[in-house]
Design an enzyme around this catalytic site. Sequence first.
Site, PDB file in Angstrom:
ATOM      1  CB  SER A 216      -0.966  -0.034   1.195  1.00  0.00           C
ATOM      2  OG  SER A 216      -1.977   0.929   1.052  1.00  0.00           O
ATOM      3  CD  GLU A 342      -5.077  -4.265  -3.955  1.00  0.00           C
ATOM      4  OE1 GLU A 342      -5.448  -3.629  -2.960  1.00  0.00           O
ATOM      5  OE2 GLU A 342      -3.969  -4.831  -4.037  1.00  0.00           O
ATOM      6  CG  HIS A 464      -5.696  -2.287   0.194  1.00  0.00           C
ATOM      7  ND1 HIS A 464      -4.746  -2.239  -0.799  1.00  0.00           N
ATOM      8  CD2 HIS A 464      -5.265  -1.427   1.160  1.00  0.00           C
ATOM      9  CE1 HIS A 464      -3.786  -1.398  -0.457  1.00  0.00           C
ATOM     10  NE2 HIS A 464      -4.067  -0.903   0.730  1.00  0.00           N
TER      11      HIS A 464
END
Length: 530
Positions: A216, A342, A464
């Site tokens: 990330s 995601e 995610h």
Amino acid sequence: MISTLLIRFSIFCVFVPLVTSVTVSTKYGDIEGLVASYPNVPTSFKSISKFLGVPFAAPPIGELRLKPPKPPKEWKPKVRPAKKHGNICFQCKRFEIFFKRYAASAYNFTYSEDCLYLDVYTPNVSLSLPVLVYIHGGAYELGTSITFTSDILALHGVVVVVIQYRLGPFGFLTTGDSAAPGNFGMLDQVEALKWVKENIEYFGGDPSKVTIFGQSAGGSSVGLHMLSPLSKDLFHQAIAQSGVDLNPFAIKPVSSGFSFAKELAQKLNCVTSDHEAMVACIREKKDVDIQKATESLRHLFTDDFRWGPVVDNNFLRDTPRNLRMIGKFKKVKLMIGFTSQEGSDLLGSMMSSSFGLAESVENGVSPSVFKDFIRKLAHARNSEKENADLIADALEFMYTPWPDNSDKYALRAQLVDLLGDYIFFAPSHEVADIHSQYAPVYMYEFAHRSVKASIYPEWMGVPHFENALYDFGLPLLPTLSSNYDAADRNVSLFIMAVYANFAKTGDPTPQPVSGVTWEVQLESQSLPAS
């Protein structure tokens, strides 16, 4: 050269480690860590030494607040204990539940500006092994090394270093000039990489074989280090997960960063007309008051990340896109990864907080809200109304699930894909396309959903961050293994094996791993279907 791989795997159980102590010498003095044994893990090494809470910079407090980091002071001739994690950098406390879910040690920690510590995990202090340096994610506002216990990853024959860096305003406040250029958190990362270069040999690591990896905001940080002149001699390969330097969240415009800095100063009753006076005033405030004022600013994910790196003509000389276009980046072997859904965990928060749409996504998305969401997204990212309208029309046509254009679950799935494509997949592919003109690029999609451990509703798929804990072998840790099943442990072992191979050889499968060979192809190709 780009190689693509879809990871779907489906081993086994571990036993509680035996713990003793170990001492090593560093440039700054001796430190005493722990030795943990794992005789039943199917790896080449059966024990690791870990050194927790090792300072890589001086505490950034007082006059060092909102300034570049300084090296730590020596503690010779004393022996410094390194058996527990360092302080967590100041951040929103409502995320404590996340730390505690994945790390038993997270029940005993302190928030502090004095947080520039790293953790080292090594299978043998006498060898010269490749090094993996991890940069955590969290929107440049959250995160800690505590979450990423690296015992099992190190057992694969690599030295693992997990770093921390200043977050939120402490790490990224900027006035756009010399008063507060910004990027202090990125400079912390650079300082940690310098520490690794100077000290990692004492822990059995090879300073000429360092791979940086992150997820990330940590992944976009990895990308930015490939662009920064300050980092170019500090690493040799890179792995970027769910984040690259071309992601929309990778950097912020200086004007946006200053806007938040000014708003924060006003909440702290500091002047804003004089930048030097404004920063001096903020330096005098209590850290807890700064954090409290920060949390009263716009909510995370409402419009954009509040804090982040900027072009400062020091760490970052130009925008990532401009630097990529002219080939101004480190041409190292690169691995890029992302999860298959995601955007799923972002959809609900963006729908309500960002765009003011009241409909819950738990039961799908209605056709009218589907259209409203796309239009609001297009207009939020494009200042000219005419262009935004054209983009919205194109997106609506492309992402409508024809012929099921009234199916609320299909519409929800398409919005998940839209967010994933926009924020993660398209930037990742673009970086891969550019980078592969100069060096090998390996790309993968993580599509394993844990039957036992996933905390997300089934419709979210593999959202995610869902991949990150597999990188470190958390499904095999005695304190957490009961939360996972054999398939989860197999996936984790596979991921760690290919990462360790990449760190050692630059090839994730120099020999087949679980029967899989990750072949390099001469040009980009589509990922296999999920």
